[in-house]
Design a protein around this motif. Structure first.
Motif, PDB file in Angstrom:
ATOM      1  N   ARG A 162       0.842  -1.207   0.000  1.00 53.75           N
ATOM      2  CA  ARG A 162       0.000   0.000   0.000  1.00 53.75           C
ATOM      3  C   ARG A 162       0.872   1.249   0.000  1.00 53.75           C
ATOM      4  NH1 ARG A 162      -3.558  -0.667   4.338  1.00 53.75           N
ATOM      5  NH2 ARG A 162      -4.841  -1.844   2.905  1.00 53.75           N
ATOM      6  N   GLN A 163       1.931   1.239   0.808  1.00 52.41           N
ATOM      7  CA  GLN A 163       2.828   2.398   0.851  1.00 52.41           C
ATOM      8  C   GLN A 163       3.456   2.641  -0.520  1.00 52.41           C
ATOM      9  OE1 GLN A 163       5.632   2.463   4.217  1.00 52.41           O
ATOM     10  NE2 GLN A 163       4.361   0.874   5.154  1.00 52.41           N
ATOM     11  N   LEU A 164       3.977   1.581  -1.131  1.00 59.07           N
ATOM     12  CA  LEU A 164       4.619   1.725  -2.439  1.00 59.07           C
ATOM     13  C   LEU A 164       3.616   2.134  -3.515  1.00 59.07           C
ATOM     14  CD1 LEU A 164       7.059  -1.303  -2.376  1.00 59.07           C
ATOM     15  CD2 LEU A 164       7.665   1.126  -2.352  1.00 59.07           C
ATOM     16  N   GLY A 165       2.402   1.614  -3.420  1.00 59.03           N
ATOM     17  CA  GLY A 165       1.374   1.978  -4.392  1.00 59.03           C
ATOM     18  C   GLY A 165       1.044   3.458  -4.340  1.00 59.03           C
ATOM     19  N   ARG A 166       0.884   3.977  -3.129  1.00 60.61           N
ATOM     20  CA  ARG A 166       0.568   5.407  -2.987  1.00 60.61           C
ATOM     21  C   ARG A 166       1.739   6.277  -3.433  1.00 60.61           C
ATOM     22  NH1 ARG A 166      -2.838   5.352   2.690  1.00 60.61           N
ATOM     23  NH2 ARG A 166      -4.645   4.307   1.806  1.00 60.61           N
ATOM     24  N   ILE A 167       2.942   5.862  -3.109  1.00 57.20           N
ATOM     25  CA  ILE A 167       4.123   6.614  -3.543  1.00 57.20           C
ATOM     26  C   ILE A 167       4.213   6.594  -5.066  1.00 57.20           C
ATOM     27  CG2 ILE A 167       6.658   6.595  -3.570  1.00 57.20           C
ATOM     28  CD1 ILE A 167       6.448   5.561  -0.607  1.00 57.20           C
ATOM     29  N   SER A 168       3.949   5.438  -5.680  1.00 62.25           N
ATOM     30  CA  SER A 168       3.999   5.336  -7.146  1.00 62.25           C
ATOM     31  C   SER A 168       2.959   6.222  -7.806  1.00 62.25           C
ATOM     32  CB  SER A 168       3.794   3.883  -7.592  1.00 62.25           C
ATOM     33  OG  SER A 168       4.894   3.107  -7.231  1.00 62.25           O
ATOM     34  N   GLU A 169       1.747   6.249  -7.231  1.00 61.99           N
ATOM     35  CA  GLU A 169       0.697   7.095  -7.798  1.00 61.99           C
ATOM     36  C   GLU A 169       1.100   8.577  -7.740  1.00 61.99           C
ATOM     37  OE1 GLU A 169      -2.053   6.151  -9.430  1.00 61.99           O
ATOM     38  OE2 GLU A 169      -1.440   4.067  -9.144  1.00 61.99           O
ATOM     39  N   ALA A 170       1.632   8.995  -6.588  1.00 62.52           N
ATOM     40  CA  ALA A 170       2.055  10.394  -6.443  1.00 62.52           C
ATOM     41  C   ALA A 170       3.224  10.696  -7.377  1.00 62.52           C
ATOM     42  CB  ALA A 170       2.448  10.685  -4.998  1.00 62.52           C
ATOM     43  N   LEU A 171       4.171   9.772  -7.451  1.00 62.83           N
ATOM     44  CA  LEU A 171       5.337   9.978  -8.315  1.00 62.83           C
ATOM     45  C   LEU A 171       4.933  10.044  -9.786  1.00 62.83           C
ATOM     46  CD1 LEU A 171       8.368  10.311  -8.546  1.00 62.83           C
ATOM     47  CD2 LEU A 171       8.582   7.812  -8.502  1.00 62.83           C
ATOM     48  N   ALA A 172       3.946   9.252 -10.174  1.00 57.88           N
ATOM     49  CA  ALA A 172       3.485   9.284 -11.569  1.00 57.88           C
ATOM     50  C   ALA A 172       2.978  10.677 -11.949  1.00 57.88           C
ATOM     51  CB  ALA A 172       2.389   8.238 -11.783  1.00 57.88           C
ATOM     52  N   VAL A 173       2.280  11.331 -11.028  1.00 57.91           N
ATOM     53  CA  VAL A 173       1.786  12.694 -11.285  1.00 57.91           C
ATOM     54  C   VAL A 173       2.970  13.647 -11.453  1.00 57.91           C
ATOM     55  CG1 VAL A 173       0.519  14.635 -10.281  1.00 57.91           C
ATOM     56  CG2 VAL A 173      -0.400  12.314 -10.097  1.00 57.91           C
ATOM     57  N   LEU A 174       3.950  13.534 -10.556  1.00 52.50           N
ATOM     58  CA  LEU A 174       5.119  14.413 -10.636  1.00 52.50           C
ATOM     59  C   LEU A 174       5.938  14.162 -11.894  1.00 52.50           C
ATOM     60  CD1 LEU A 174       6.248  14.246  -6.896  1.00 52.50           C
ATOM     61  CD2 LEU A 174       4.970  16.077  -8.041  1.00 52.50           C
ATOM     62  N   VAL A 175       6.068  12.909 -12.288  1.00 54.35           N
ATOM     63  CA  VAL A 175       6.818  12.570 -13.509  1.00 54.35           C
ATOM     64  C   VAL A 175       6.121  13.167 -14.722  1.00 54.35           C
ATOM     65  CG1 VAL A 175       7.399  10.632 -15.033  1.00 54.35           C
ATOM     66  CG2 VAL A 175       7.951  10.509 -12.601  1.00 54.35           C
ATOM     67  N   ASP A 188       0.372  -1.855 -13.007  1.00 56.53           N
ATOM     68  CA  ASP A 188      -1.061  -1.594 -13.205  1.00 56.53           C
ATOM     69  C   ASP A 188      -1.720  -2.739 -13.973  1.00 56.53           C
ATOM     70  OD1 ASP A 188      -0.808   0.779 -11.835  1.00 56.53           O
ATOM     71  OD2 ASP A 188      -0.795   2.043 -13.635  1.00 56.53           O
ATOM     72  N   GLU A 189      -1.006  -3.313 -14.931  1.00 61.32           N
ATOM     73  CA  GLU A 189      -1.533  -4.446 -15.693  1.00 61.32           C
ATOM     74  C   GLU A 189      -1.738  -5.660 -14.775  1.00 61.32           C
ATOM     75  OE1 GLU A 189       0.084  -7.243 -19.281  1.00 61.32           O
ATOM     76  OE2 GLU A 189       0.399  -5.077 -19.488  1.00 61.32           O
ATOM     77  N   ILE A 190      -0.783  -5.906 -13.901  1.00 62.55           N
ATOM     78  CA  ILE A 190      -0.909  -7.012 -12.936  1.00 62.55           C
ATOM     79  C   ILE A 190      -2.100  -6.767 -12.016  1.00 62.55           C
ATOM     80  CG2 ILE A 190       0.192  -8.104 -10.939  1.00 62.55           C
ATOM     81  CD1 ILE A 190       2.904  -7.579 -12.419  1.00 62.55           C
ATOM     82  N   LYS A 191      -2.234  -5.536 -11.525  1.00 61.59           N
ATOM     83  CA  LYS A 191      -3.361  -5.203 -10.641  1.00 61.59           C
ATOM     84  C   LYS A 191      -4.692  -5.411 -11.349  1.00 61.59           C
ATOM     85  CE  LYS A 191      -1.206  -1.758  -7.613  1.00 61.59           C
ATOM     86  NZ  LYS A 191      -1.251  -0.329  -7.227  1.00 61.59           N
ATOM     87  N   ALA A 192      -4.774  -4.994 -12.605  1.00 65.33           N
ATOM     88  CA  ALA A 192      -6.018  -5.159 -13.361  1.00 65.33           C
ATOM     89  C   ALA A 192      -6.345  -6.637 -13.546  1.00 65.33           C
ATOM     90  CB  ALA A 192      -5.916  -4.452 -14.714  1.00 65.33           C
ATOM     91  N   GLY A 193      -5.329  -7.436 -13.845  1.00 67.63           N
ATOM     92  CA  GLY A 193      -5.544  -8.867 -14.005  1.00 67.63           C
ATOM     93  C   GLY A 193      -6.016  -9.509 -12.712  1.00 67.63           C
TER      94      GLY A 193
END
Length: 141
Positions: free
Chosen positions: A63-76, A99-104
């Motif tokens: 969960r921590q890494l997911g939230r960090i990734s989401e925030a980082l994606a916006v900044l990138v 994201d593909e793994i999560k969707a699957g």
């Protein structure tokens, strides 16, 4: 002064009390991350295993890494909208794969839910009808 009670400091007693107090914190924290994988948090690899255990009880590493990734994606996206920087391109690729793994996995969970609903239809038709109606309410129109 004879007869005066002066407190003395007893190092052995202090050490015993301190050791007892430290037993309140877990010696080792184990959190499954993936099937077959575990993470051990203890005094050898964490400066505060008790704090880490408390954080993990509320927010898993995933969960921590997911939230960090989401925030980082916006900044990138703000910093490098045309994907010119290879480091950002690598991040985007990794995030797309995640994201593909999560969707699957989400699709697999829904398929399990549908199978459970089919079973519930046979075992408890009233519960099946109630849950089916609840799902209909939540579906976008």
């Amino acid at each position: 002064m004879a007869g005066t009670d002066t407190p003395t400091w007893d190092p052995a007693s202090w050490l015993k009390q301190w050791t007892s107090a430290m037993q309140l914190a877990p010696n080792t924290l184990v959190q499954p991350i993936l099937p077959g994988w575990t993470l051990n948090v203890n005094a050898f690899n964490s400066s505060s295993p008790q704090t880490e255990a408390e954080v993990l009880s509320k927010h898993s590493y995933g969960r921590q890494l997911g939230r960090i990734s989401e925030a980082l994606a916006v900044l990138v996206e703000v910093r490098d909208p045309k994907a010119a920087d290879e480091r950002f391109a690598d991040f985007r690729t990794m995030k797309a794969e995640i994201d593909e793994i999560k969707a699957g996995n989400a699709q697999a969970r829904v398929e399990r839910l549908l199978a459970d609903l089919d079973l519930l239809k046979v075992l408890d038709s009233a519960a099946h009808a109630r849950l089916k109606d609840e799902l209909k309410k939540r579906m976008p129109k």
